[in-house]
Design an enzyme around this catalytic site. Sequence first.
Site, PDB file in Angstrom:
ATOM      1  CE  LYS A 157      18.591   0.080   5.303  1.00  3.27           C
ATOM      2  NZ  LYS A 157      19.187   0.531   6.553  1.00  3.27           N
TER       3      LYS A 157
ATOM      4  CE1 TYR B 194      17.579  -3.598   0.451  1.00  4.43           C
ATOM      5  CE2 TYR B 194      18.115  -5.852   1.108  1.00  4.43           C
ATOM      6  CZ  TYR B 194      17.451  -4.654   1.339  1.00  4.43           C
ATOM      7  OH  TYR B 194      16.670  -4.504   2.451  1.00  4.43           O
TER       8      TYR B 194
ATOM      9  CB  THR C 184      -0.876   0.051   1.271  1.00  2.22           C
ATOM     10  OG1 THR C 184      -0.002   0.142   2.417  1.00  2.22           O
ATOM     11  CG2 THR C 184      -1.749  -1.194   1.398  1.00  2.22           C
TER      12      THR C 184
HETATM   13  C1  HXC Z   1       2.715  -5.290   4.311  1.00  2.00           C
HETATM   14  C2  HXC Z   1       2.842  -3.764   6.052  1.00  2.00           C
HETATM   15  C3  HXC Z   1       3.544  -4.709   6.858  1.00  2.00           C
HETATM   16  C4  HXC Z   1       3.800  -6.004   6.276  1.00  2.00           C
HETATM   17  C5  HXC Z   1       3.305  -2.898   7.997  1.00  2.00           C
HETATM   18  N1  HXC Z   1       2.726  -2.663   6.803  1.00  2.00           N
HETATM   19  N2  HXC Z   1       3.820  -4.131   8.054  1.00  2.00           N
HETATM   20  N3  HXC Z   1       2.442  -4.035   4.803  1.00  2.00           N
HETATM   21  N4  HXC Z   1       3.381  -6.234   5.003  1.00  2.00           N
HETATM   22  N5  HXC Z   1       4.444  -6.948   6.957  1.00  2.00           N
HETATM   23  C6  HXC Z   1       2.055  -1.438   6.388  1.00  2.00           C
HETATM   24  C7  HXC Z   1       0.828  -1.200   7.237  1.00  2.00           C
HETATM   25  O1  HXC Z   1      -0.283  -1.936   6.738  1.00  2.00           O
HETATM   26  C8  HXC Z   1       0.625   0.305   7.028  1.00  2.00           C
HETATM   27  O2  HXC Z   1       0.072   0.549   5.773  1.00  2.00           O
HETATM   28  C9  HXC Z   1       2.058   0.815   6.977  1.00  2.00           C
HETATM   29  O3  HXC Z   1       2.886  -0.305   6.636  1.00  2.00           O
HETATM   30  C10 HXC Z   1       2.534   1.376   8.285  1.00  2.00           C
HETATM   31  O4  HXC Z   1       2.419   0.379   9.278  1.00  2.00           O
HETATM   32  P1  HXC Z   1       2.288   0.756  10.822  1.00  2.00           P
HETATM   33  O5  HXC Z   1       2.391  -0.469  11.631  1.00  2.00           O
HETATM   34  O6  HXC Z   1       1.090   1.611  11.017  1.00  2.00           O
HETATM   35  O7  HXC Z   1       3.535   1.727  10.975  1.00  2.00           O
HETATM   36  P2  HXC Z   1       4.608   1.864  12.063  1.00  2.00           P
HETATM   37  O8  HXC Z   1       4.027   1.630  13.423  1.00  2.00           O
HETATM   38  O9  HXC Z   1       5.272   3.120  11.822  1.00  2.00           O
HETATM   39  O10 HXC Z   1       5.598   0.634  11.787  1.00  2.00           O
HETATM   40  C11 HXC Z   1       6.632   0.705  10.890  1.00  2.00           C
HETATM   41  C12 HXC Z   1       7.047  -0.682  10.411  1.00  2.00           C
HETATM   42  C13 HXC Z   1       7.233  -1.635  11.597  1.00  2.00           C
HETATM   43  C14 HXC Z   1       8.346  -0.541   9.623  1.00  2.00           C
HETATM   44  C15 HXC Z   1       5.986  -1.216   9.485  1.00  2.00           C
HETATM   45  O11 HXC Z   1       7.453  -2.962  11.168  1.00  2.00           O
HETATM   46  C16 HXC Z   1       8.395  -1.201  12.459  1.00  2.00           C
HETATM   47  O12 HXC Z   1       8.237  -0.338  13.290  1.00  2.00           O
HETATM   48  N6  HXC Z   1       9.593  -1.753  12.225  1.00  2.00           N
HETATM   49  C17 HXC Z   1      10.826  -1.284  12.878  1.00  2.00           C
HETATM   50  C18 HXC Z   1      11.775  -2.384  13.083  1.00  2.00           C
HETATM   51  C19 HXC Z   1      12.153  -3.091  11.815  1.00  2.00           C
HETATM   52  O13 HXC Z   1      11.427  -3.104  10.817  1.00  2.00           O
HETATM   53  N7  HXC Z   1      13.297  -3.771  11.874  1.00  2.00           N
HETATM   54  C20 HXC Z   1      13.795  -4.478  10.724  1.00  2.00           C
HETATM   55  C21 HXC Z   1      14.809  -3.660  10.096  1.00  2.00           C
HETATM   56  S1  HXC Z   1      15.867  -4.701   9.259  1.00  2.00           S
HETATM   57  P3  HXC Z   1      -1.330   1.362   5.573  1.00  2.00           P
HETATM   58  O14 HXC Z   1      -1.655   1.194   4.154  1.00  2.00           O
HETATM   59  O15 HXC Z   1      -2.305   0.723   6.512  1.00  2.00           O
HETATM   60  O16 HXC Z   1      -1.007   2.766   5.951  1.00  2.00           O
HETATM   61  C22 HXC Z   1      16.552  -3.879   8.038  1.00  2.00           C
HETATM   62  C23 HXC Z   1      17.759  -4.576   7.473  1.00  2.00           C
HETATM   63  C24 HXC Z   1      17.688  -4.761   6.008  1.00  2.00           C
HETATM   64  O17 HXC Z   1      16.173  -2.846   7.638  1.00  2.00           O
HETATM   65  C25 HXC Z   1      18.698  -5.751   5.510  1.00  2.00           C
HETATM   66  C26 HXC Z   1      18.338  -7.182   5.710  1.00  2.00           C
HETATM   67  C27 HXC Z   1      19.300  -8.192   5.115  1.00  2.00           C
END
Ligand code: HXC
Length: 285
Positions: free
Chosen positions: A166, A150, A108
């Site tokens: 990134k 990547y 989305t």
């Molecule tokens: C599809 C998703 C989703 C999923 C969230 N969304 N998770 N869509 N699949 N698994 C969508 C939601 O539906 C929403 O869309 C929008 O993303 C925002 O989600 P929220 O939960 O409301 O936002 P927020 O609370 O700000 O959360 C942010 C987040 C969350 C990124 C989605 O997962 C988080 O806080 N993560 C932080 C920690 C993290 O991700 N760590 C991993 C990093 S690792 P709508 O349409 O409803 O608005 C990394 C390393 C990379 O980066 C390299 C790896 C090898």
Amino acid sequence: MYTADTLSDRTILITGGGSGLGLAMAKAFAKSGADVAVCGRTVEKLQKAVKEIEEQRDGAVVKYYQCDVRDYDGVTSMFEHIIDDFGSLEGLVNNAAGNFLSASEDLTPGGFKAIVDIVLHGSFNCTHVFGNYLIDNKKEGTILNMVTTYAEGTGCAFVLPSACGKAGVLAMTRSLAFEWAEYGIRLNAIAPGPFPTEGAWSRLVPQKVMEKKFIEKIPLKRVGEHEELANLAVFLMSDLSSYMTGECVVIDGGERLQAGQFNFIDGLMSRKKLKKIFKAMKPKK
Ligand code: HXC
């Protein structure tokens, strides 16, 4: 590898420093002499992290700040508090990130925006506020950006928002390394391969079979240890790397080298069998 005064003349802020690789770097910085500020969204996580970081060195000053890096005003106010609390700030690590697996056609706009906001806008917000502080006060400083393998060259399927964010952070690293060199501000990046953390692994490697595949494609046949990445971060944040700027250092056990055209044959059969075939192909004298 480092002494207790490798970073003793500086305070470093690590965004997303309450857990995972951010926490590992924060601990290594404290051990190497730095005072440390960590920020994140969850206070309980940060409080626990501060205790662990303090344990690394007697006398280490360690503080946490609750902040969402997406909020420019919040970031500005956090930097003001840090500078009040510590007296000065010499280093920033843009580590806070977000990521999830999704087919790109199912994303989305809100999902795309959430990740790009954290990764790219968050890194810009902190870099912009910190850069202005350094420039206004005629201070030199060091910025380290956590990207991914990547971010450059390949992009990556199923993590489109992260790949876009990134790539932007890497472009920012190189753009500002040139533009701000005149102020004595160095910017470098680290591109880590697979380093398991609770946050990343639960979102990106949800099944054991995926973890196995991950490891199989790494030439060194293992994932990275947090300490290995933290050691590199200490180097890049210290004067040991004082002639490096605009660089992106890959630390991935060789994972990125898979593209080599004939690399795949290694997985087809045992090395012994391969060598036999090579020998049979060699012209006879
Ligand atoms: C599809 C998703 C989703 C999923 C969230 N969304 N998770 N869509 N699949 N698994 C969508 C939601 O539906 C929403 O869309 C929008 O993303 C925002 O989600 P929220 O939960 O409301 O936002 P927020 O609370 O700000 O959360 C942010 C987040 C969350 C990124 C989605 O997962 C988080 O806080 N993560 C932080 C920690 C993290 O991700 N760590 C991993 C990093 S690792 P709508 O349409 O409803 O608005 C990394 C390393 C990379 O980066 C390299 C790896 C090898």
